[in-house]
Write an enzyme that holds these catalytic residues in place. Structure first.
Site, PDB file in Angstrom:
ATOM      1  CG  ASP A  74       2.300   4.312   3.610  1.00  0.00           C
ATOM      2  OD1 ASP A  74       3.279   3.883   2.973  1.00  0.00           O
ATOM      3  OD2 ASP A  74       2.217   4.236   4.848  1.00  0.00           O
ATOM      4  CG  ASP A 105       2.089  -2.655   3.511  1.00  0.00           C
ATOM      5  OD1 ASP A 105       2.415  -1.738   2.753  1.00  0.00           O
ATOM      6  OD2 ASP A 105       1.399  -2.478   4.538  1.00  0.00           O
ATOM      7  CG  PHE A 134      -1.380  -1.451   1.484  1.00  0.00           C
ATOM      8  CD1 PHE A 134      -2.066  -2.130   0.485  1.00  0.00           C
ATOM      9  CD2 PHE A 134      -1.059  -2.124   2.647  1.00  0.00           C
ATOM     10  CE1 PHE A 134      -2.432  -3.459   0.650  1.00  0.00           C
ATOM     11  CE2 PHE A 134      -1.419  -3.438   2.828  1.00  0.00           C
ATOM     12  CZ  PHE A 134      -2.108  -4.110   1.833  1.00  0.00           C
TER      13      PHE A 134
HETATM   14  N1  LIG Z   1       1.560   0.754   3.799  1.00  0.00           N
HETATM   15  C1  LIG Z   1       0.744   0.891   4.826  1.00  0.00           C
HETATM   16  N2  LIG Z   1       0.281   2.098   5.174  1.00  0.00           N
HETATM   17  C2  LIG Z   1      -0.552   2.192   6.231  1.00  0.00           C
HETATM   18  C3  LIG Z   1      -0.957   1.095   6.969  1.00  0.00           C
HETATM   19  C4  LIG Z   1      -1.820   1.573   7.960  1.00  0.00           C
HETATM   20  C5  LIG Z   1      -2.490   0.828   9.056  1.00  0.00           C
HETATM   21  N3  LIG Z   1      -2.787  -0.510   8.756  1.00  0.00           N
HETATM   22  C6  LIG Z   1      -3.262  -1.268   9.860  1.00  0.00           C
HETATM   23  C7  LIG Z   1      -3.686  -2.577   9.578  1.00  0.00           C
HETATM   24  C8  LIG Z   1      -3.267  -3.479  10.543  1.00  0.00           C
HETATM   25  C9  LIG Z   1      -2.227  -2.952  11.311  1.00  0.00           C
HETATM   26  O1  LIG Z   1      -2.277  -3.310  12.653  1.00  0.00           O
HETATM   27  C10 LIG Z   1      -2.244  -1.469  10.950  1.00  0.00           C
HETATM   28  O2  LIG Z   1      -2.711  -0.675  11.989  1.00  0.00           O
HETATM   29  C11 LIG Z   1      -1.907   2.946   7.794  1.00  0.00           C
HETATM   30  N4  LIG Z   1      -1.126   3.295   6.749  1.00  0.00           N
HETATM   31  C12 LIG Z   1      -0.787   4.625   6.256  1.00  0.00           C
HETATM   32  O3  LIG Z   1       0.295   5.124   7.046  1.00  0.00           O
HETATM   33  C13 LIG Z   1       0.224   6.551   7.091  1.00  0.00           C
HETATM   34  C14 LIG Z   1      -0.033   6.974   8.505  1.00  0.00           C
HETATM   35  O4  LIG Z   1       1.097   7.340   9.127  1.00  0.00           O
HETATM   36  P1  LIG Z   1       1.032   8.280  10.451  1.00  0.00           P
HETATM   37  O5  LIG Z   1       0.703   9.667   9.959  1.00  0.00           O
HETATM   38  O6  LIG Z   1       2.443   8.153  11.011  1.00  0.00           O
HETATM   39  O7  LIG Z   1      -0.010   7.701  11.350  1.00  0.00           O
HETATM   40  C15 LIG Z   1      -0.984   6.938   6.227  1.00  0.00           C
HETATM   41  O8  LIG Z   1      -0.579   7.146   4.900  1.00  0.00           O
HETATM   42  C16 LIG Z   1      -1.843   5.695   6.352  1.00  0.00           C
HETATM   43  O9  LIG Z   1      -2.789   5.617   5.309  1.00  0.00           O
HETATM   44  C17 LIG Z   1      -0.447  -0.198   6.605  1.00  0.00           C
HETATM   45  O10 LIG Z   1      -0.726  -1.232   7.206  1.00  0.00           O
HETATM   46  N5  LIG Z   1       0.400  -0.227   5.533  1.00  0.00           N
END
Ligand SMILES: Nc1nc2c(c(CN[C@H]3C=C[C@H](O)[C@@H]3O)cn2[C@@H]2O[C@H](COP(=O)(O)O)[C@@H](O)[C@H]2O)c(=O)[nH]1
Length: 306
Positions: free
Chosen positions: A215, A283, A213
């Protein structure tokens, strides 16, 4: 997601601001023995889960709003996930389709217990309304019906979500070509799979087709690992916390090269370990490393997609 893989590879082969360094990938490979570090879905303990359709509704609302937290230095994904969880625990009709269509800014802030306007608050409201309207129009108001319509296929689920909900159509034009990244649509499939542990609503036989994903955390982690290299101009922009425009070549390269690099890592690791490694697992490992390192500098783009 063949279109995500193919279009990301297309960008990586033409990129000038970001380079995927195969020697950096090799070095990471050398550190991995036996398996990649296993990170549990919800390792933070912040998500709602009751094992039923309300959890699906929760995850869909969560991923409809899962973007751009950084403009408020105190806000993070954790606030969204736990705020929505508390809202549901207080009132289990909070995410009914008719309610989703009517939220106002102050109501959303109250729901999330956030004392000031959220970043891109108007867009968040518009997307919430869109989810409510289209769930009601096509899926009897329930995200669980949307999931059931996808026949246990992550690929079909992503196609269905992006077909019905324009806010999830995360794509850009790069050097005249359409590039698909589908971050929030794919993460919805991954969240179902993770939350339901591959059973029930989380049974998705083709979860291996999902990419990472793209991000703002994962590119920063890949750079720290030496997998991505930036041009000096891009490095300076990120160091200065200057904004990078959504849809700019720099932004598309950061995201697409991250997808491409992790696909390469997945292929090599699957060979090395003699078993299929999933991009979803890579990821979660990379992302969890990133959020545990608050000093990591990430790129800043105002976007509704991530
Ligand atoms: N690649 C990727 N990006 C992810 C996630 C997740 C959460 N996934 C949940 C699913 C199960 C787990 O236990 C996780 O909690 C959020 N994001 C992204 O991160 C950024 C937030 O950053 P900050 O501003 O520091 O909170 C924002 O772009 C957000 O969209 C992921 O898994 N993979």
């Amino acid at each position: 997601m063949e279109e995500v893989r193919a279009s990301s590879a297309w960008v990586a082969s033409r990129a000038s601001h970001v380079v995927v360094d195969s020697s950096g990938i090799e070095k990471v490979m050398e550190t991995i023995e036996g398996s990649i570090p296993k990170v549990e879905w919800d390792f933070e303990g912040i998500h709602y889960f009751d094992g039923g359709p309300l959890t699906v509704q929760y995850l869909f609302v969560l991923d409809a709003l899962n973007f751009c937290f950084w403009p408020d230095k105190d806000l993070s994904y954790d606030h969204l996930a736990s705020g929505l969880k508390d809202a549901l625990l207080n009132d289990e009709s909070a995410f009914d389709a008719d309610r989703l269509q009517k939220y106002t800014g102050p109501q959303l802030r109250e729901l999330l217990k956030w004392p000031r306007p959220l970043p891109l608050e108007d867009e968040r409201l518009r997307l919430l309304h869109e989810v409510g309207v289209e769930l009601e129009r096509s899926f009897g108001g329930k995200a669980s019906n949307l999931v059931e319509s996808s026949g246990k296929s992550a690929v079909k689920l992503v196609a269905l979500v992006t077909r019905h909900f324009p806010g999830f159509r995360d794509h850009s034009i790069y050097k005249g070509h359409q590039i698909f990244l589908y971050k929030r649509a794919q993460i919805f499939a991954a969240d179902l799979w993770g939350a339901f542990k591959g059973q029930g609503y989380g049974e998705l036989h083709d979860i291996g087709a999902i990419t990472i994903f793209a991000d703002y955390i994962v590119p920063a982690v890949l750079r720290q690992l030496g997998v991505l290299k930036y041009s000096s101009a891009l490095a300076s922009t990120i160091e200065a916390n200057s904004e990078i425009a959504s849809g700019s070549e720099e932004e598309v390269e950061l995201r697409a090269c991250s997808v491409y690099a992790v696909e390469k890592m997945r292929e090599l690791l699957s060979k090395k370990l003699g078993k299929q490694v999933l991009s979803v697992e890579l990821d979660l490992w990379l992302w969890s490393c990133g959020i545990q390192c608050p000093s990591l500098q990430h790129h800043r783009t105002l976007s509704i997609y991530y």
